[in-house]
Design a protein around this motif. Structure first.
Motif, PDB file in Angstrom:
ATOM      1  N   LYS A 191      36.864 -59.338-128.068  1.00 55.22           N
ATOM      2  CA  LYS A 191      37.240 -58.859-129.396  1.00 55.22           C
ATOM      3  C   LYS A 191      37.440 -60.064-130.310  1.00 55.22           C
ATOM      4  N   VAL A 192      36.908 -59.957-131.517  1.00 58.11           N
ATOM      5  CA  VAL A 192      37.059 -61.033-132.494  1.00 58.11           C
ATOM      6  C   VAL A 192      37.633 -60.456-133.774  1.00 58.11           C
ATOM      7  N   PHE A 202      38.720 -61.258-137.751  1.00 53.14           N
ATOM      8  CA  PHE A 202      38.551 -62.135-138.905  1.00 53.14           C
ATOM      9  C   PHE A 202      39.552 -61.709-139.963  1.00 53.14           C
ATOM     10  N   SER A 203      40.610 -62.521-140.122  1.00 56.80           N
ATOM     11  CA  SER A 203      41.704 -62.175-141.041  1.00 56.80           C
ATOM     12  C   SER A 203      42.215 -60.768-140.777  1.00 56.80           C
ATOM     13  N   GLY A 204      42.368 -60.442-139.499  1.00 56.01           N
ATOM     14  CA  GLY A 204      42.933 -59.161-139.086  1.00 56.01           C
ATOM     15  C   GLY A 204      41.930 -58.032-138.943  1.00 56.01           C
ATOM     16  N   LYS A 205      40.663 -58.230-139.400  1.00 57.60           N
ATOM     17  CA  LYS A 205      39.641 -57.197-139.278  1.00 57.60           C
ATOM     18  C   LYS A 205      38.756 -57.487-138.071  1.00 57.60           C
ATOM     19  N   GLU A 206      38.455 -56.443-137.297  1.00 58.40           N
ATOM     20  CA  GLU A 206      37.731 -56.623-136.045  1.00 58.40           C
ATOM     21  C   GLU A 206      36.247 -56.284-136.198  1.00 58.40           C
ATOM     22  N   ILE A 207      35.404 -57.109-135.597  1.00 54.90           N
ATOM     23  CA  ILE A 207      33.979 -56.813-135.487  1.00 54.90           C
ATOM     24  C   ILE A 207      33.666 -56.551-134.016  1.00 54.90           C
ATOM     25  N   ILE A 208      32.975 -55.459-133.741  1.00 53.71           N
ATOM     26  CA  ILE A 208      32.590 -55.126-132.369  1.00 53.71           C
ATOM     27  C   ILE A 208      31.067 -55.125-132.256  1.00 53.71           C
ATOM     28  N   GLY A 209      30.574 -55.049-131.039  1.00 50.90           N
ATOM     29  CA  GLY A 209      29.143 -54.958-130.820  1.00 50.90           C
ATOM     30  C   GLY A 209      28.474 -56.289-130.546  1.00 50.90           C
TER      31      GLY A 209
END
Length: 205
Positions: free
Chosen positions: A4-5, A7-14
């Motif tokens: 899980k990553v 970015f400023s609290g927002k997650e990108i999946i996939g």
């Protein structure tokens, strides 16, 4: 296992390709990741703070170093790479060197320098007091500190939160041992026993 990553609290999946590196031989951890076929909900920005997790375990806290986007009529790919917060110590030097620090430990000097970058320095066992430590023009902060750390037998590294840490092998706990056949999924060992000479004989005319 889930990567899980944030970015400023927002997650990108996939993510389809992931590489995470942390080593005692390097001051900062690093990562590279790639998404293909479908664009994410948002694109990471250079000013975003980044946190990288495996499952719920935090591994890296840092910033974006590089972002690459490839788009065609029938394909899309996004690849990113970055390092943890201590990368600032690798990239930057002191503003007006030479700086001379007298009668201080590496930890005391590091706290003064790292505060300018918002990097926390953890308490450590570097008890050696140096009469003089000089940072010369053109030298990065890490190179400067690492030179004196090597003389004292210390190791400079970072934590999963991007904090600066000084390790003293004399006070480092042994957290376990590797045993053949016990909990090891893969082990490779290469041993060489050549050059067993006890003496050398030189002849000449």
């Amino acid at each position: 296992m889930k990567v899980k990553v944030e970015f400023s609290g927002k997650e990108i999946i996939g993510w389809e390709e992931v590489s995470i590196k942390r080593s005692l031989s390097e001051i900062c951890g690093s990562f590279t990741m790639g998404i293909f076929d479908e664009p994410p909900e948002f694109i990471p920005d250079r000013n975003d703070s980044i946190k990288v997790f495996i499952d719920d375990n935090l591994l890296i806290t840092g910033y974006l170093d590089e972002r690459k986007i490839d788009i065609s009529s029938n394909s899309y790919s996004l690849s990113i790479s970055g390092r943890d917060k201590t990368a600032d110590l690798v990239d930057c030097g002191l503003e007006n060197p030479p700086y001379v620090f007298t009668n201080q430990t590496i930890g005391q000097v590091a706290k003064k320098i790292c505060s300018n970058f918002g990097i926390k320095v953890l308490e450590s066992y570097d008890s050696r007091v140096y009469k003089s430590m000089t940072c010369e023009i053109g030298k990065s902060i890490f190179s400067f500190l690492n030179e004196y750390a090597g003389n004292g037998g210390y190791i400079l590294t970072s934590t999963e939160k991007g904090e600066f840490k000084i390790l003293n092998p004399k006070f480092t706990k042994n957290i376990g041992k590797i045993k053949e056949g016990f909990g090891t999924t893969k082990l490779s060992r290469n041993e060489k026993f050549d050059n067993r000479y006890a003496s050398y004989i030189v002849t000449g005319k």
